[in-house]
Scaffold this active site. Structure first.
Site, mmCIF file in Angstrom:
data_model
loop_
_atom_site.group_PDB
_atom_site.id
_atom_site.type_symbol
_atom_site.label_atom_id
_atom_site.label_comp_id
_atom_site.label_asym_id
_atom_site.label_seq_id
_atom_site.Cartn_x
_atom_site.Cartn_y
_atom_site.Cartn_z
ATOM 1 N N GLU A 41 -2.084 0.399 5.115
ATOM 2 C CA GLU A 41 -2.512 -0.601 4.151
ATOM 3 C C GLU A 41 -3.847 -0.247 3.511
ATOM 4 O O GLU A 41 -4.050 -0.467 2.319
ATOM 5 C CB GLU A 41 -2.591 -1.992 4.797
ATOM 6 C CG GLU A 41 -1.251 -2.535 5.293
ATOM 7 C CD GLU A 41 -0.198 -2.636 4.202
ATOM 8 O OE1 GLU A 41 -0.560 -2.624 3.008
ATOM 9 O OE2 GLU A 41 0.994 -2.716 4.546
ATOM 10 N N GLN A 46 -4.875 -0.326 -3.931
ATOM 11 C CA GLN A 46 -5.045 0.182 -5.305
ATOM 12 C C GLN A 46 -4.598 1.629 -5.446
ATOM 13 O O GLN A 46 -5.170 2.400 -6.221
ATOM 14 C CB GLN A 46 -6.512 0.056 -5.737
ATOM 15 C CG GLN A 46 -6.906 -1.356 -6.052
ATOM 16 C CD GLN A 46 -6.200 -1.872 -7.282
ATOM 17 O OE1 GLN A 46 -6.567 -1.551 -8.391
ATOM 18 N NE2 GLN A 46 -5.172 -2.685 -7.086
ATOM 19 N N LEU A 84 -8.687 10.933 -2.411
ATOM 20 C CA LEU A 84 -7.936 9.681 -2.466
ATOM 21 C C LEU A 84 -8.667 8.601 -3.245
ATOM 22 O O LEU A 84 -8.052 7.646 -3.717
ATOM 23 C CB LEU A 84 -7.644 9.204 -1.034
ATOM 24 C CG LEU A 84 -6.550 8.172 -0.824
ATOM 25 C CD1 LEU A 84 -5.256 8.561 -1.527
ATOM 26 C CD2 LEU A 84 -6.286 7.964 0.662
ATOM 27 N N TYR A 124 -4.977 -9.712 1.143
ATOM 28 C CA TYR A 124 -3.724 -8.967 1.126
ATOM 29 C C TYR A 124 -3.490 -8.242 2.452
ATOM 30 O O TYR A 124 -2.433 -8.368 3.077
ATOM 31 C CB TYR A 124 -3.684 -7.941 -0.032
ATOM 32 C CG TYR A 124 -2.599 -6.942 0.237
ATOM 33 C CD1 TYR A 124 -1.274 -7.278 -0.011
ATOM 34 C CD2 TYR A 124 -2.875 -5.718 0.852
ATOM 35 C CE1 TYR A 124 -0.254 -6.408 0.326
ATOM 36 C CE2 TYR A 124 -1.861 -4.850 1.181
ATOM 37 C CZ TYR A 124 -0.559 -5.196 0.921
ATOM 38 O OH TYR A 124 0.452 -4.351 1.277
ATOM 39 N N ASP A 142 -0.007 -8.917 -3.720
ATOM 40 C CA ASP A 142 -0.560 -7.702 -4.310
ATOM 41 C C ASP A 142 -0.100 -7.614 -5.758
ATOM 42 O O ASP A 142 0.415 -8.582 -6.311
ATOM 43 C CB ASP A 142 -0.099 -6.473 -3.505
ATOM 44 C CG ASP A 142 1.385 -6.214 -3.682
ATOM 45 O OD1 ASP A 142 2.105 -7.156 -4.084
ATOM 46 O OD2 ASP A 142 1.827 -5.077 -3.442
ATOM 47 N N CYS A 196 11.199 -4.710 -10.527
ATOM 48 C CA CYS A 196 10.310 -5.474 -11.421
ATOM 49 C C CYS A 196 9.081 -4.626 -11.740
ATOM 50 O O CYS A 196 7.955 -4.972 -11.412
ATOM 51 C CB CYS A 196 9.928 -6.792 -10.743
ATOM 52 S SG CYS A 196 9.226 -8.019 -11.862
ATOM 53 N N CYS A 203 15.713 -5.004 -15.224
ATOM 54 C CA CYS A 203 16.133 -6.401 -15.078
ATOM 55 C C CYS A 203 17.624 -6.535 -14.783
ATOM 56 O O CYS A 203 18.055 -7.519 -14.189
ATOM 57 C CB CYS A 203 15.765 -7.192 -16.322
ATOM 58 S SG CYS A 203 13.978 -7.269 -16.584
#
Length: 354
Positions: A41, A46, A84, A124, A142, A196, A203
């Site tokens: 995580e 980001q 990173l 988050y 998120d 999505c 869709c």
DNA sequence: AATACGGGGCG
DNA sequence: CGCCCAGTATT
């Protein structure tokens, strides 16, 4: 926050999609070890999954437990993190690993409050670790969730304000499948990441295509709404790779600016671009060297390094000197030593190209 | 509430 | 070129 009926079709659709069509696989998916979940995580904050994938594998291979990570040196861990970005994540990673290993006997907290108390863990990440590792009924929010919920429910409130974020968290929580928070959260993010999508979402493959406000009104491109635009700062960095007897002058950057705690060569920052001719002179660097004692070995082309909030225009020159000097804050290092340290991509790229 | 913090990928 | 990414900490 949402009507009961909405929650019914939402969960039915999500579960059905997850069972029949979600074939997303990732190294950390289904993981139960809080340490590995936490690590994944933090790496993924980001950061796109593809970008973090190999870093995650290298980290768990090098540091299989929180104890092993807690005992590693800062330089070693920063070297593994190199490239990173968002290096404060790395600093917090080390800090938290040491807190968990030394003050909590290697056990991560199993409550939302406890998780939030750790450096580098916000709403988050606390929800992700809490639900995946401990089954806590916490909904992750998120970028994926912003997209799915704003589109499906037609939320026009900007998601990048305190109020908008709060709204999203309330909506996500009200839609959470409390019987299986881990599976629910994973499915939400997988749907956002594979169906999505930010642009050109699929869709036709979405379980909500008939209900989704954005889809049914042909406005998927309008969601989620964001209010802020970022200001880009322009900066000019001139680097001097000063060499004496196979050693280079290196320093570690301080906190409070970009690349905190990474290493670099002698840096001169200016407000405007400088000519090559000017930076070639020792005087530009505040040094006095005779012509034959100041050997220019190489000059990079101008390098444009683009970050979220900055556009850094850089140039690197490599100079060999015959008489050494001492410079406050800088240390002479061999190339072998330098290879052990983390540098900004701008610099590692240049060195690898030579 | 606003801003800083990396680097890369994509249309 | 602008937007986005499994966000968080700081001011």
């Amino acid at each position: 926050m949402v009507e009961k009926q909405v929650k019914v079709w939402f969960l039915r659709g999500l579960k059905q999609w997850n069972k029949s069509s979600n074939n997303r696989k990732m190294p950390w998916k289904g993981e139960k070890d809080p340490y590995k979940i936490w690590l994944s995580e933090i790496i993924l904050q980001q950061t796109r999954v593809e970008q973090g994938w190999d870093y995650y594998l290298r980290f768990i291979q090098t540091y299989p437990t929180v104890q092993s990570l807690s005992q590693a040196s800062d330089n070693e861990v920063f070297k593994l993190w190199e490239g990173l970005g968002y290096y404060s994540r790395c600093r917090n990673l080390l800090h938290t690993a040491r807190v968990v290993a030394n003050q909590r006997k290697g056990k991560f907290p199993d409550t939302q409050e406890g998780l939030l108390s750790l450096k580098g863990i916000g709403n988050y990440t606390a929800a992700a670790i809490g639900s995946f590792a401990f089954g806590l009924p916490l909904a992750v929010v998120d970028g994926n969730v912003h997209r799915v919920l704003s589109r499906v429910l037609g939320i026009r409130e900007p998601v990048d304000t305190a109020k908008g974020k709060k709204r999203m968290e309330e909506l996500a929580e009200s839609l959470l499948d409390k019987q299986n928070p881990a599976q629910h959260n994973q499915a939400m993010m997988d749907l956002g990441a594979t169906v999505c999508l930010p642009r050109n979402p699929n869709c036709t493959q979405c379980p909500f295509s008939k209900k989704c406000i954005a889809c049914t009104t042909g406005t998927v491109g309008d969601f989620p709404v964001k209010s802020k635009k970022i200001n880009v700062r322009h900066r000019f960095f001139y680097y001097l790779m000063l060499e004496y007897r196979n050693r280079l002058l290196v320093r570690q950057r301080e906190n409070g600016d970009v690349w905190s705690q990474l290493h670099e060569f002698i840096l001169k920052e200016t407000d405007e671009p400088k000519e090559l001719e000017e930076i070639n002179r020792a005087s530009f660097w505040g040094m006095r060297y005779a012509k034959n004692d100041w050997q220019i070995m190489d000059q990079s082309e101008p390098i444009v390094h683009v970050l979220s909030h900055q556009r850094i225009n850089a140039r690197i020159i490599h100079v060999r000197i015959k008489h050494p000097l001492q410079l406050k804050g800088y240390t002479w290092m061999s190339k072998e030593q330098i290879d052990q340290l983390a540098f900004p991509r701008l610099i590692t790229r240049y060195r690898q190209s030579r």
